[in-house]
Design an enzyme around this catalytic site. Sequence first.
Site, PDB file in Angstrom:
ATOM      1  N   LYS A  24      67.922  42.264  54.344  1.00 10.97           N
ATOM      2  CA  LYS A  24      68.720  41.789  55.344  1.00 10.97           C
ATOM      3  C   LYS A  24      70.032  42.504  55.914  1.00 10.97           C
ATOM      4  O   LYS A  24      70.162  43.156  57.091  1.00 10.97           O
ATOM      5  CB  LYS A  24      69.224  40.283  55.386  1.00 10.97           C
ATOM      6  CG  LYS A  24      69.677  39.713  56.434  1.00 10.97           C
ATOM      7  CD  LYS A  24      70.325  38.280  56.059  1.00 10.97           C
ATOM      8  CE  LYS A  24      69.238  37.317  55.755  1.00 10.97           C
ATOM      9  NZ  LYS A  24      68.549  36.772  56.775  1.00 10.97           N
ATOM     10  N   ARG A  93      74.838  34.210  53.991  1.00  9.64           N
ATOM     11  CA  ARG A  93      73.130  34.338  53.720  1.00  9.64           C
ATOM     12  C   ARG A  93      72.965  35.547  52.718  1.00  9.64           C
ATOM     13  O   ARG A  93      73.702  36.397  52.495  1.00  9.64           O
ATOM     14  CB  ARG A  93      72.601  35.051  55.055  1.00  9.64           C
ATOM     15  CG  ARG A  93      72.905  34.097  56.455  1.00  9.64           C
ATOM     16  CD  ARG A  93      72.347  34.782  57.604  1.00  9.64           C
ATOM     17  NE  ARG A  93      72.528  34.070  58.815  1.00  9.64           N
ATOM     18  CZ  ARG A  93      71.501  33.211  59.470  1.00  9.64           C
ATOM     19  NH1 ARG A  93      70.315  32.878  58.881  1.00  9.64           N
ATOM     20  NH2 ARG A  93      72.025  32.434  60.521  1.00  9.64           N
ATOM     21  N   GLY A 102      63.239  31.735  52.744  1.00  8.63           N
ATOM     22  CA  GLY A 102      63.632  30.355  52.753  1.00  8.63           C
ATOM     23  C   GLY A 102      63.930  30.022  51.111  1.00  8.63           C
ATOM     24  O   GLY A 102      64.315  28.799  50.726  1.00  8.63           O
ATOM     25  N   MET A 104      66.197  31.483  49.203  1.00 11.60           N
ATOM     26  CA  MET A 104      67.615  31.331  48.583  1.00 11.60           C
ATOM     27  C   MET A 104      68.473  30.696  49.576  1.00 11.60           C
ATOM     28  O   MET A 104      67.958  30.219  50.671  1.00 11.60           O
ATOM     29  CB  MET A 104      68.037  32.754  48.266  1.00 11.60           C
ATOM     30  CG  MET A 104      67.461  33.249  47.014  1.00 11.60           C
ATOM     31  SD  MET A 104      68.107  35.211  46.668  1.00 11.60           S
ATOM     32  CE  MET A 104      67.058  35.862  47.798  1.00 11.60           C
ATOM     33  N   ARG A 348      62.859  42.102  59.793  1.00 10.70           N
ATOM     34  CA  ARG A 348      62.278  42.539  58.682  1.00 10.70           C
ATOM     35  C   ARG A 348      61.121  42.738  58.797  1.00 10.70           C
ATOM     36  O   ARG A 348      60.398  42.253  59.706  1.00 10.70           O
ATOM     37  CB  ARG A 348      62.938  41.303  57.287  1.00 10.70           C
ATOM     38  CG  ARG A 348      62.176  40.077  57.848  1.00 10.70           C
ATOM     39  CD  ARG A 348      62.567  39.069  56.556  1.00 10.70           C
ATOM     40  NE  ARG A 348      62.102  37.799  57.226  1.00 10.70           N
ATOM     41  CZ  ARG A 348      62.563  36.833  56.570  1.00 10.70           C
ATOM     42  NH1 ARG A 348      63.214  36.659  55.543  1.00 10.70           N
ATOM     43  NH2 ARG A 348      62.022  35.252  56.942  1.00 10.70           N
ATOM     44  N   HIS A 464      59.110  26.865  57.571  1.00 10.35           N
ATOM     45  CA  HIS A 464      59.159  27.149  56.300  1.00 10.35           C
ATOM     46  C   HIS A 464      57.749  27.217  55.868  1.00 10.35           C
ATOM     47  O   HIS A 464      57.373  28.295  55.108  1.00 10.35           O
ATOM     48  CB  HIS A 464      60.008  26.455  55.578  1.00 10.35           C
ATOM     49  CG  HIS A 464      59.962  26.559  54.110  1.00 10.35           C
ATOM     50  ND1 HIS A 464      59.156  26.190  53.108  1.00 10.35           N
ATOM     51  CD2 HIS A 464      60.708  27.382  53.125  1.00 10.35           C
ATOM     52  CE1 HIS A 464      59.187  26.346  51.669  1.00 10.35           C
ATOM     53  NE2 HIS A 464      60.144  27.278  52.005  1.00 10.35           N
ATOM     54  N   ARG A 570      24.468  41.650  32.686  1.00 14.44           N
ATOM     55  CA  ARG A 570      24.486  40.880  31.282  1.00 14.44           C
ATOM     56  C   ARG A 570      23.052  40.179  31.169  1.00 14.44           C
ATOM     57  O   ARG A 570      23.142  39.086  31.784  1.00 14.44           O
ATOM     58  CB  ARG A 570      25.660  39.929  31.139  1.00 14.44           C
ATOM     59  CG  ARG A 570      26.985  40.642  31.306  1.00 14.44           C
ATOM     60  CD  ARG A 570      28.292  39.842  31.518  1.00 14.44           C
ATOM     61  NE  ARG A 570      28.299  39.707  32.989  1.00 14.44           N
ATOM     62  CZ  ARG A 570      29.195  39.572  33.792  1.00 14.44           C
ATOM     63  NH1 ARG A 570      30.383  39.561  33.376  1.00 14.44           N
ATOM     64  NH2 ARG A 570      29.073  39.351  35.107  1.00 14.44           N
ATOM     65  N   ARG A 626      23.305  45.809  29.964  1.00 16.20           N
ATOM     66  CA  ARG A 626      23.693  45.639  28.783  1.00 16.20           C
ATOM     67  C   ARG A 626      22.730  44.932  27.895  1.00 16.20           C
ATOM     68  O   ARG A 626      22.322  43.638  28.346  1.00 16.20           O
ATOM     69  CB  ARG A 626      25.069  44.937  28.662  1.00 16.20           C
ATOM     70  CG  ARG A 626      25.426  44.865  27.287  1.00 16.20           C
ATOM     71  CD  ARG A 626      27.020  44.176  27.350  1.00 16.20           C
ATOM     72  NE  ARG A 626      26.679  42.962  27.651  1.00 16.20           N
ATOM     73  CZ  ARG A 626      27.752  41.887  27.818  1.00 16.20           C
ATOM     74  NH1 ARG A 626      29.088  42.139  27.599  1.00 16.20           N
ATOM     75  NH2 ARG A 626      27.436  40.591  27.974  1.00 16.20           N
ATOM     76  N   GLU A 754      34.137  48.973  23.079  1.00 15.67           N
ATOM     77  CA  GLU A 754      34.828  47.479  23.290  1.00 15.67           C
ATOM     78  C   GLU A 754      35.430  47.090  21.813  1.00 15.67           C
ATOM     79  O   GLU A 754      36.098  46.007  21.789  1.00 15.67           O
ATOM     80  CB  GLU A 754      33.889  46.437  23.509  1.00 15.67           C
ATOM     81  CG  GLU A 754      32.577  46.215  22.967  1.00 15.67           C
ATOM     82  CD  GLU A 754      31.723  45.319  23.676  1.00 15.67           C
ATOM     83  OE1 GLU A 754      32.016  44.449  24.225  1.00 15.67           O
ATOM     84  OE2 GLU A 754      30.511  45.627  23.540  1.00 15.67           O
ATOM     85  N   SER A 773      31.106  52.782  28.976  1.00 17.77           N
ATOM     86  CA  SER A 773      31.588  51.990  29.620  1.00 17.77           C
ATOM     87  C   SER A 773      32.738  51.162  28.736  1.00 17.77           C
ATOM     88  O   SER A 773      32.225  50.539  27.843  1.00 17.77           O
ATOM     89  CB  SER A 773      30.663  50.922  30.225  1.00 17.77           C
ATOM     90  OG  SER A 773      31.140  50.160  31.108  1.00 17.77           O
ATOM     91  N   GLY A 775      34.471  48.061  27.940  1.00 17.76           N
ATOM     92  CA  GLY A 775      34.563  46.528  27.837  1.00 17.76           C
ATOM     93  C   GLY A 775      35.896  46.191  27.482  1.00 17.76           C
ATOM     94  O   GLY A 775      36.079  46.041  26.320  1.00 17.76           O
ATOM     95  N   ASN A 777      37.611  43.631  28.295  1.00 18.52           N
ATOM     96  CA  ASN A 777      37.839  42.190  27.741  1.00 18.52           C
ATOM     97  C   ASN A 777      37.817  42.105  26.190  1.00 18.52           C
ATOM     98  O   ASN A 777      38.723  41.364  25.404  1.00 18.52           O
ATOM     99  CB  ASN A 777      36.684  41.118  28.370  1.00 18.52           C
ATOM    100  CG  ASN A 777      36.713  41.080  29.784  1.00 18.52           C
ATOM    101  OD1 ASN A 777      37.647  41.394  30.460  1.00 18.52           O
ATOM    102  ND2 ASN A 777      35.579  40.923  30.242  1.00 18.52           N
ATOM    103  N   ASP A 778      36.712  42.228  25.437  1.00 15.97           N
ATOM    104  CA  ASP A 778      36.579  42.428  24.001  1.00 15.97           C
ATOM    105  C   ASP A 778      37.564  43.314  23.457  1.00 15.97           C
ATOM    106  O   ASP A 778      38.351  43.115  22.412  1.00 15.97           O
ATOM    107  CB  ASP A 778      35.098  42.978  23.657  1.00 15.97           C
ATOM    108  CG  ASP A 778      34.322  41.471  23.364  1.00 15.97           C
ATOM    109  OD1 ASP A 778      35.138  40.238  23.427  1.00 15.97           O
ATOM    110  OD2 ASP A 778      33.269  41.580  23.281  1.00 15.97           O
ATOM    111  N   CYS A 840      34.024  47.950  32.541  1.00 15.77           N
ATOM    112  CA  CYS A 840      33.392  46.929  33.189  1.00 15.77           C
ATOM    113  C   CYS A 840      33.777  45.687  32.840  1.00 15.77           C
ATOM    114  O   CYS A 840      33.109  44.457  32.943  1.00 15.77           O
ATOM    115  CB  CYS A 840      32.117  46.924  32.703  1.00 15.77           C
ATOM    116  SG  CYS A 840      31.608  47.039  30.992  1.00 15.77           S
ATOM    117  N   TYR A 860      34.014  55.504  37.348  1.00 14.64           N
ATOM    118  CA  TYR A 860      33.835  54.127  38.298  1.00 14.64           C
ATOM    119  C   TYR A 860      34.655  53.300  37.410  1.00 14.64           C
ATOM    120  O   TYR A 860      34.855  52.998  36.351  1.00 14.64           O
ATOM    121  CB  TYR A 860      32.222  54.137  38.182  1.00 14.64           C
ATOM    122  CG  TYR A 860      31.804  53.517  37.149  1.00 14.64           C
ATOM    123  CD1 TYR A 860      31.421  51.876  36.734  1.00 14.64           C
ATOM    124  CD2 TYR A 860      30.960  54.461  36.444  1.00 14.64           C
ATOM    125  CE1 TYR A 860      30.869  51.910  35.422  1.00 14.64           C
ATOM    126  CE2 TYR A 860      30.346  54.243  35.229  1.00 14.64           C
ATOM    127  CZ  TYR A 860      30.225  52.754  34.826  1.00 14.64           C
ATOM    128  OH  TYR A 860      29.598  52.452  33.570  1.00 14.64           O
TER     129      TYR A 860
END
Length: 888
Positions: A24, A93, A102, A104, A348, A464, A570, A626, A754, A773, A775, A777-778, A840, A860
Amino acid sequence: MQVYFFGDGEADGRADMKNLLGGKGANLAEMTALGIPVPPGFTISTAVCLDFVKEGSVSEPVQAEIMAALGRVEKIMGKKFGDVTNPLLVSIRSGARASMPGMMDTVLNLGLNHETVRGLADSADERFAFDSYRRFIQMYSDVVLHVSMDRFASRLDDMKRVRGVFEDTELPASDLETLVGEFLEIASEEYGQPFPQDPMQQLWGAIGAVFHSWTKKSAVTYRKLHDIDDSWGTAVNVQAMVFGNMGEDCATGVAFTRDPSTGQKVFFGEYLTNAQGEDVVAGIRTPQPINSSTRREEFEALPSLEEEKPEAYAELEAIYKRLEAHYADMQDIEFTIERDKLWMLQTRTGKRTAAAAVRIAVDMAHEGLISREDAIRRVDPSSLDQLLHPTLDPKAPRKVLGRGLPASPGAAIGAVVFSADVAEAKAKTGDKVILVRTETSPEDIHGMHAAQGILTVRGGMTSHAAVVARGMGTCCVSGCGALMIDEAKNEMHLGDALIREGDIITLDGSTGEVILGAVAQIIPELGGDFGELMSWADEYRSVKVRTNADTPGDAVLARKFGAEGIGLCRTEHMFFEADRILVVRQMILADDEEARRKALEKLLPMQRSDFAGIFRAMDGLPVTIRLLDPPLHEFLPHREHEIREFAKASGLDEGHVRNHIESLAEANPMLGHRGCRLGLSFPEIYETQVTAIAEAAFEVMGEGVDVLPEIMIPLVARQTELQELRQVTERAFAKVAAQHRDLKLSPLIGTMIEVPRAALTADVIAKYADFFSFGTNDLTQMTYGLSRDDVTSFLPEYIEAGIFPCDPFVSIDQEGVGQLVKMGVSKGRSTKPGLKIGICGEHGGDPASVKFCVENGLDYVSCSPYRVPVARLAAAHAAVEAKLLQSG
């Protein structure tokens, strides 16, 4: 220097000083320097905020700078702050570097007391003076003294009811003077001390309160939702008041230089005559359209600003065009008209929906305002989720109960709730809810985020609720005036329906319709501006984007979204269908290889059919399959009736089945007999799967389908595991290939990285891999020693306390897990320079993780179908940013 003046064509600041002056303050300075009419004022820097939050006060040197700047404002305005005959009033302000609409605090009309209100009345108008004073008492009490607004609002409503009027503007000066006295009594009672009458005390109190609003709950919540750094702080802008509430020749409004919902190139906004800005934003009164071209049918009778004040509108139109061209982006502007003179209070970069962001970016690129690279960077990849999920089926039956304003597009289906706290609590248990409020306030932000959609009785397109909902990508219908809420009974009436908390409704954010029950949905058709932007993104990115897909349907959907292959299919997900789980269980619980092979023979044609469908859907694109990975216990019957039914169907003794199941139990299955370990113990399982892959591939090749199979062996920790299973895979595939000598096909055989040890020894493992690849997550689970299924019991507290910066299962931990990925890439390619490498895990659809993958040379990323466009745009963002870094 910590205080930056702006006014009368001069400004200490500039637009590029947002870090110090907030958005602002920086833009007020910029507009002033451009010669745009801006009331004079000054900005107290964000650095002062951080000191204030820590020390609890403004230092004496900064106080001196503030007083000097205030003197310059007095000189320009020809008024004196605190003067009893010609008082200068100011607004206080907030303004952080990132827009937080909105969230603050603001205080208007500061400087009024028993004496200055008389001076204001003498110099202007008595009704206006007392209206401003009662507003000031209410705002100051709320923001500085922490007195609830409810008693003030209730007393105002009582006064209007007694007088038989609907609008505040219909109350005469005498009633407003009475309200001032009553408001002062309420403030004193609730605060425990008399309301401050010293304008300087008011000023320091308001500056401190606005600085403190950086730390209030709604602001903290908003920052978390939008990844805004807590350490930035907010600036405070002190500005001479100009008044939209002096009479019928005054007005105030909010406008956007393009439609923030659709992105259409139209000047779009709302205003109120004889009002102050908070009336428009808070949605207390439903405002009028700014021009006739954007007037909605239900407001046909309301005059527009263009019609009521054509000269001011023409000046506003010229200014908005100038601002949009100057900033090269859609602007959200606030203005006030005092005695027919236009003043600009803010500009803004405007919050917008994802659809609007795409359209605006593409249109501005065509208009020559921005480059294609800029257009790509203008659209947040994460926001594309809004465009990709189902929308209401226009052909589906619907019972429309009522209609409001289409404040934020999209569709929302959920159970009605009437409080933000209930919305948040129910959402945490997995319920989908619609938050229904008379009007929203910053304190509702947590519930607004949790809700699928928002419905309000009051408020316009710039209220708002509308602005915040658009910024979050949440469907919102505002200004549904026919809606009656009984909060005491937790119910609402709309049309001829009584709807209680928990009842299901549907919101159509594109039409403003409120519909009883759940309406059928369809997958959206993508094209036009979206297709054009994505084609530009594809030109810039080098990283391919694949999908995680386990069925032909998922593969078709992902390809529609631009997937360039399957990075993770999978196979085990295919086993859970009702007609297959029995055979899978027979295979697992077989007493010997012969019985196991017998069950596998039944599974083979099922798998072959699945793979054939996927190959057809991905014609010409790579498909990474897989082999069986998860622990066997996931497939086994555990309830007594399931064990009984399985034993009967398989002709086995129930006790024998139960004993066999118990013998397979593991203390920690995720680290137990799964993945390649299963394939080594029972090679016939992987042999059967590879046979099904090969037979499916040759089958569809005979149909003319171009097949590019990649077989992935999971959970490898040692090169010997991969070496052995590669041989199993090659033998099984070759056996089928021998029956199709007229067709040539050699699959790539690789592994999933993994297990941390696999990353640490990737150079050795790469000898037997055609591709890697990751993995993640694991890999994240094993690196952290966390179970992603159990981590929710404490992870939110970790993030809240700053122990973890974010959920490592959502965005890759670049300092830890990321180092293993880097090491795996480097070591793997040290053995095989051309080794294909991808990712992946779920991280493949997270923009920050995609950027990490781009920076570290992966070929990839692979993610769920709906995240494919997100990953495509994120990869383009990373490529454009890298190009900019190299060039500059």
